[in-house]
Write a protein that holds these residues in place. Structure first.
Motif, PDB file in Angstrom:
ATOM      1  N   SER A 165       6.005   8.764  -5.606  1.00 57.60           N
ATOM      2  CA  SER A 165       6.769   7.776  -6.363  1.00 57.60           C
ATOM      3  C   SER A 165       6.059   7.436  -7.673  1.00 57.60           C
ATOM      4  O   SER A 165       4.855   7.641  -7.828  1.00 57.60           O
ATOM      5  CB  SER A 165       6.946   6.498  -5.543  1.00 57.60           C
ATOM      6  OG  SER A 165       5.681   5.843  -5.379  1.00 57.60           O
ATOM      7  N   LEU A 166       6.828   6.895  -8.631  1.00 60.89           N
ATOM      8  CA  LEU A 166       6.218   6.472  -9.892  1.00 60.89           C
ATOM      9  C   LEU A 166       5.152   5.412  -9.653  1.00 60.89           C
ATOM     10  O   LEU A 166       4.102   5.423 -10.307  1.00 60.89           O
ATOM     11  CB  LEU A 166       7.290   5.934 -10.841  1.00 60.89           C
ATOM     12  CG  LEU A 166       6.784   5.438 -12.197  1.00 60.89           C
ATOM     13  CD1 LEU A 166       6.108   6.556 -12.987  1.00 60.89           C
ATOM     14  CD2 LEU A 166       7.936   4.838 -13.001  1.00 60.89           C
ATOM     15  N   GLU A 167       5.402   4.509  -8.730  1.00 60.10           N
ATOM     16  CA  GLU A 167       4.412   3.484  -8.413  1.00 60.10           C
ATOM     17  C   GLU A 167       3.093   4.115  -7.981  1.00 60.10           C
ATOM     18  O   GLU A 167       2.010   3.679  -8.401  1.00 60.10           O
ATOM     19  CB  GLU A 167       4.946   2.572  -7.306  1.00 60.10           C
ATOM     20  CG  GLU A 167       3.999   1.436  -6.943  1.00 60.10           C
ATOM     21  CD  GLU A 167       4.574   0.527  -5.865  1.00 60.10           C
ATOM     22  OE1 GLU A 167       4.007  -0.563  -5.650  1.00 60.10           O
ATOM     23  OE2 GLU A 167       5.578   0.915  -5.229  1.00 60.10           O
ATOM     24  N   ASN A 168       3.167   5.156  -7.163  1.00 60.94           N
ATOM     25  CA  ASN A 168       1.950   5.841  -6.734  1.00 60.94           C
ATOM     26  C   ASN A 168       1.301   6.606  -7.885  1.00 60.94           C
ATOM     27  O   ASN A 168       0.078   6.612  -8.038  1.00 60.94           O
ATOM     28  CB  ASN A 168       2.266   6.806  -5.589  1.00 60.94           C
ATOM     29  CG  ASN A 168       2.429   6.104  -4.258  1.00 60.94           C
ATOM     30  OD1 ASN A 168       2.246   4.892  -4.148  1.00 60.94           O
ATOM     31  ND2 ASN A 168       2.810   6.856  -3.235  1.00 60.94           N
ATOM     32  N   ARG A 169       2.127   7.281  -8.697  1.00 55.98           N
ATOM     33  CA  ARG A 169       1.581   8.067  -9.806  1.00 55.98           C
ATOM     34  C   ARG A 169       0.934   7.189 -10.869  1.00 55.98           C
ATOM     35  O   ARG A 169       0.027   7.636 -11.581  1.00 55.98           O
ATOM     36  CB  ARG A 169       2.689   8.938 -10.424  1.00 55.98           C
ATOM     37  CG  ARG A 169       3.099  10.103  -9.545  1.00 55.98           C
ATOM     38  CD  ARG A 169       4.156  10.969 -10.194  1.00 55.98           C
ATOM     39  NE  ARG A 169       5.509  10.475 -10.016  1.00 55.98           N
ATOM     40  CZ  ARG A 169       6.342  10.153 -10.984  1.00 55.98           C
ATOM     41  NH1 ARG A 169       5.953  10.258 -12.264  1.00 55.98           N
ATOM     42  NH2 ARG A 169       7.562   9.731 -10.731  1.00 55.98           N
ATOM     43  N   ALA A 170       1.378   5.948 -10.988  1.00 57.76           N
ATOM     44  CA  ALA A 170       0.801   5.012 -11.958  1.00 57.76           C
ATOM     45  C   ALA A 170      -0.368   4.225 -11.389  1.00 57.76           C
ATOM     46  O   ALA A 170      -1.023   3.469 -12.121  1.00 57.76           O
ATOM     47  CB  ALA A 170       1.878   4.046 -12.444  1.00 57.76           C
ATOM     48  N   ARG A 171      -0.659   4.399 -10.110  1.00 57.33           N
ATOM     49  CA  ARG A 171      -1.671   3.570  -9.453  1.00 57.33           C
ATOM     50  C   ARG A 171      -3.053   3.713 -10.097  1.00 57.33           C
ATOM     51  O   ARG A 171      -3.749   2.726 -10.335  1.00 57.33           O
ATOM     52  CB  ARG A 171      -1.747   3.931  -7.962  1.00 57.33           C
ATOM     53  CG  ARG A 171      -2.582   2.956  -7.141  1.00 57.33           C
ATOM     54  CD  ARG A 171      -2.671   3.415  -5.674  1.00 57.33           C
ATOM     55  NE  ARG A 171      -1.371   3.626  -5.086  1.00 57.33           N
ATOM     56  CZ  ARG A 171      -0.603   2.655  -4.582  1.00 57.33           C
ATOM     57  NH1 ARG A 171      -1.040   1.395  -4.604  1.00 57.33           N
ATOM     58  NH2 ARG A 171       0.570   2.944  -4.049  1.00 57.33           N
ATOM     59  N   MET A 172      -3.456   4.946 -10.418  1.00 51.48           N
ATOM     60  CA  MET A 172      -4.793   5.139 -10.985  1.00 51.48           C
ATOM     61  C   MET A 172      -4.922   4.424 -12.330  1.00 51.48           C
ATOM     62  O   MET A 172      -5.916   3.744 -12.592  1.00 51.48           O
ATOM     63  CB  MET A 172      -5.121   6.618 -11.132  1.00 51.48           C
ATOM     64  CG  MET A 172      -6.551   6.868 -11.598  1.00 51.48           C
ATOM     65  SD  MET A 172      -6.943   8.630 -11.663  1.00 51.48           S
ATOM     66  CE  MET A 172      -8.702   8.565 -12.017  1.00 51.48           C
ATOM     67  N   LEU A 173      -3.910   4.576 -13.181  1.00 46.20           N
ATOM     68  CA  LEU A 173      -3.950   3.903 -14.479  1.00 46.20           C
ATOM     69  C   LEU A 173      -4.034   2.392 -14.311  1.00 46.20           C
ATOM     70  O   LEU A 173      -4.853   1.729 -14.975  1.00 46.20           O
ATOM     71  CB  LEU A 173      -2.700   4.280 -15.285  1.00 46.20           C
ATOM     72  CG  LEU A 173      -2.481   3.513 -16.591  1.00 46.20           C
ATOM     73  CD1 LEU A 173      -3.644   3.691 -17.546  1.00 46.20           C
ATOM     74  CD2 LEU A 173      -1.172   3.954 -17.248  1.00 46.20           C
ATOM     75  N   LEU A 174      -3.228   1.822 -13.437  1.00 53.80           N
ATOM     76  CA  LEU A 174      -3.232   0.372 -13.260  1.00 53.80           C
ATOM     77  C   LEU A 174      -4.534  -0.116 -12.624  1.00 53.80           C
ATOM     78  O   LEU A 174      -5.045  -1.183 -12.991  1.00 53.80           O
ATOM     79  CB  LEU A 174      -2.025  -0.054 -12.422  1.00 53.80           C
ATOM     80  CG  LEU A 174      -0.673   0.171 -13.113  1.00 53.80           C
ATOM     81  CD1 LEU A 174       0.474  -0.029 -12.132  1.00 53.80           C
ATOM     82  CD2 LEU A 174      -0.525  -0.759 -14.304  1.00 53.80           C
ATOM     83  N   PHE A 175      -5.102   0.667 -11.700  1.00 55.83           N
ATOM     84  CA  PHE A 175      -6.410   0.314 -11.141  1.00 55.83           C
ATOM     85  C   PHE A 175      -7.471   0.301 -12.233  1.00 55.83           C
ATOM     86  O   PHE A 175      -8.351  -0.568 -12.267  1.00 55.83           O
ATOM     87  CB  PHE A 175      -6.798   1.307 -10.043  1.00 55.83           C
ATOM     88  CG  PHE A 175      -6.276   0.965  -8.667  1.00 55.83           C
ATOM     89  CD1 PHE A 175      -5.071   0.296  -8.509  1.00 55.83           C
ATOM     90  CD2 PHE A 175      -6.971   1.339  -7.530  1.00 55.83           C
ATOM     91  CE1 PHE A 175      -4.584  -0.015  -7.246  1.00 55.83           C
ATOM     92  CE2 PHE A 175      -6.499   1.042  -6.260  1.00 55.83           C
ATOM     93  CZ  PHE A 175      -5.287   0.366  -6.115  1.00 55.83           C
TER      94      PHE A 175
ATOM     95  N   ASN B  38     -14.227   7.090  -7.783  1.00 61.07           N
ATOM     96  CA  ASN B  38     -15.412   7.192  -8.640  1.00 61.07           C
ATOM     97  C   ASN B  38     -15.020   7.187 -10.110  1.00 61.07           C
ATOM     98  O   ASN B  38     -15.669   6.519 -10.943  1.00 61.07           O
ATOM     99  CB  ASN B  38     -16.191   8.452  -8.290  1.00 61.07           C
ATOM    100  CG  ASN B  38     -17.394   8.665  -9.180  1.00 61.07           C
ATOM    101  OD1 ASN B  38     -17.318   9.346 -10.199  1.00 61.07           O
ATOM    102  ND2 ASN B  38     -18.532   8.087  -8.813  1.00 61.07           N
ATOM    103  N   LEU B  39     -13.955   7.903 -10.465  1.00 58.94           N
ATOM    104  CA  LEU B  39     -13.520   7.957 -11.857  1.00 58.94           C
ATOM    105  C   LEU B  39     -13.004   6.606 -12.332  1.00 58.94           C
ATOM    106  O   LEU B  39     -13.235   6.212 -13.484  1.00 58.94           O
ATOM    107  CB  LEU B  39     -12.445   9.024 -12.032  1.00 58.94           C
ATOM    108  CG  LEU B  39     -12.911  10.473 -11.898  1.00 58.94           C
ATOM    109  CD1 LEU B  39     -11.726  11.427 -11.996  1.00 58.94           C
ATOM    110  CD2 LEU B  39     -13.948  10.819 -12.961  1.00 58.94           C
ATOM    111  N   ILE B  40     -12.320   5.884 -11.468  1.00 58.57           N
ATOM    112  CA  ILE B  40     -11.871   4.534 -11.831  1.00 58.57           C
ATOM    113  C   ILE B  40     -13.074   3.667 -12.190  1.00 58.57           C
ATOM    114  O   ILE B  40     -13.072   2.954 -13.199  1.00 58.57           O
ATOM    115  CB  ILE B  40     -11.065   3.913 -10.675  1.00 58.57           C
ATOM    116  CG1 ILE B  40      -9.735   4.666 -10.505  1.00 58.57           C
ATOM    117  CG2 ILE B  40     -10.818   2.427 -10.918  1.00 58.57           C
ATOM    118  CD1 ILE B  40      -8.985   4.312  -9.234  1.00 58.57           C
ATOM    119  N   GLY B  41     -14.120   3.764 -11.382  1.00 57.84           N
ATOM    120  CA  GLY B  41     -15.340   3.021 -11.677  1.00 57.84           C
ATOM    121  C   GLY B  41     -16.003   3.459 -12.972  1.00 57.84           C
ATOM    122  O   GLY B  41     -16.544   2.628 -13.722  1.00 57.84           O
TER     123      GLY B  41
END
Length: 433
Positions: free
Chosen positions: A197-207, A149-152
């Motif tokens: 992982s960093l990839e997971n922690r960065a997922r929200m920002l990249l989304f 929801n926040l990504i949206g």
């Protein structure tokens, strides 16, 4: 010879900044109790637009009204009505009247929401801000549904800002706010696809970046503000930051602003101790120079090509020009000096050598008692007292069009605290809370 700072900059999306100076994002606290833009914001940004910077960044525009960085934030957390859109449009029009850009900084405070705003804010994990004084409450971990929801919401806010006349957006992923919390393994202790992982922690920002690009299109500038490091043992470090920067470049970000720190380690306000966290390929001269994050940016420049903005400590034209000439920064961010000297960019472009500096005058404790600031809690109070003085200058610019440089630190503290308490009381009454 014309200054390097006067040269235009073409961003990857094709937008052109008319010069290399930007008014950095600074929290204003001038929205009405519903989080709507006001005439005070119009007046403030008229002064900054007249000041000559090629780009202005707004303060935190919150995508969730229950997670404010401070009382008085502008809020875009839903589809606005016509009156709200008109207010935003008036603000954007005032801020761009001299042909400069005006970008909306979109943010969510997460666990750094003050307790008087929300005693139990949402965050990646239930890890409380590690500061004394009880200013921040115990956070609650976000659910998968809430994250999506926040990504949206970031996407919706970006679309609305484009519609009303902002010329770009910046996604705030620094200074310990929500997206910075996701990036840090100290505050993100999740074991799902948003943590570990960093990839997971960065997922929200990249989304969020991908969502915003989808809704604003290919020709609208998107910036990200990213910590070079958190400056905390076991936190988000420079190597993490460099990897995230590479991912952001691949995602089509047009300008990356380099900053650092959080409320727990406020390096964006006070760089003492920075050498303990600096990576080996960053020169120790950062500590001796006014441009706090230049060497971090230079280290990033060796790895990425997207334009970089550096904010923090700049006062002399020579240092600004040197940062641009060396390729460390494509854009120079100016913050505190513009609170009491809004015409600073125009004066620098006209040949002024040095912006005025006030920090050494703004101490809560007199010289005879400065030893007290060796105590961490008192040092933080001294720092926030100085910060409140700048808040009071923004209030004065917004309300009268002129700064109030003779205001004392004590007067500023009383004014800001009273204003914020009144705003929260009136907001609760207006919303029936």
């Amino acid at each position: 010879m014309p200054s390097l700072l006067a040269e235009p900059l073409t961003l990857p999306c094709g937008a052109i900044l008319p010069n290399r100076l930007s008014k950095a994002a600074m929290t204003e606290g001038l929205a009405d109790v519903y989080g709507h833009a006001t005439g005070d914001l119009d007046r403030l940004y008229l002064a900054w637009s007249d000041g000559g910077a090629g780009m202005l960044l707004s303060g935190n525009i919150q995508i969730d009204g229950d997670h404010l960085e401070r009382p008085g934030n502008v809020i875009i957390d839903r589809e606005p009505d016509d009156d709200t859109k008109r207010a935003l449009s008036h603000w954007a029009s005032a801020a761009t009247r001299n042909g400069n850009h005006f970008w909306a900084q979109l943010s969510h405070a997460g666990r750094q929401t003050q307790k008087l705003v929300n005693p139990h804010p949402k965050a990646p994990s239930a890890v409380k801000v590690g500061l004394p004084g009880g200013q921040f409450g115990q956070p609650v971990a976000l659910t998968e549904e809430e994250i999506l929801n926040l990504i949206g919401r970031f996407g919706t806010a970006a679309r609305i800002c484009k519609e009303v006349g902002f010329t770009g957006v910046q996604i705030h992923a620094a200074h310990g706010y929500l997206l910075s919390q996701f990036l840090s393994p100290r505050s993100n202790q999740r074991n799902d696809r948003w943590g570990g992982s960093l990839e997971n922690r960065a997922r929200m920002l990249l989304f969020i970046v991908n969502t915003v690009r989808t809704v604003v299109g290919p020709n609208f500038p998107i910036s990200v503000k990213l910590n070079s490091a958190d400056f905390q043992r076991g936190g988000f470090d420079f190597e993490d930051s460099l990897q995230v920067a590479k991912w952001l470049e691949q995602a089509g970000v047009d300008l990356l602003e380099i900053s650092g720190g959080s409320y727990e380690q406020p390096k964006m306000m006070d760089m003492e101790g920075m050498e303990e966290a600096a990576p080996q390929n960053v020169a120790a001269s950062t500590l001796a120079r006014e441009a706090y994050f230049v060497d971090f940016a230079k280290a990033m420049r060796a790895e990425i090509k997207m334009p970089l903005m550096v904010t923090g400590g700049f006062r002399s034209r020579l240092a600004m020009e040197q940062a641009v000439r060396q390729g460390a920064a494509d854009v120079i961010g100016l913050g505190r000096p513009l609170c009491y000297f809004p015409e600073g960019p125009k004066r620098l472009l006209g040949g002024m050598e040095m912006l005025p500096r006030k920090e050494n005058e703004l101490k809560l404790f007199p010289p005879s008692l400065q030893f007290l600031t060796r105590i961490k809690a008192l040092k933080a109070i001294d720092g926030f007292a100085c910060q409140f003085w700048y808040y009071s200058q923004i209030y004065a610019l917004g309300r009268t069009g002129r700064p109030a440089p003779d205001r004392t630190v004590f007067q500023a503290m009383r004014e800001v605290e009273a204003t914020q308490k009144r705003w929260m009381k009136e907001r609760r009454a207006a919303l029936g809370k």
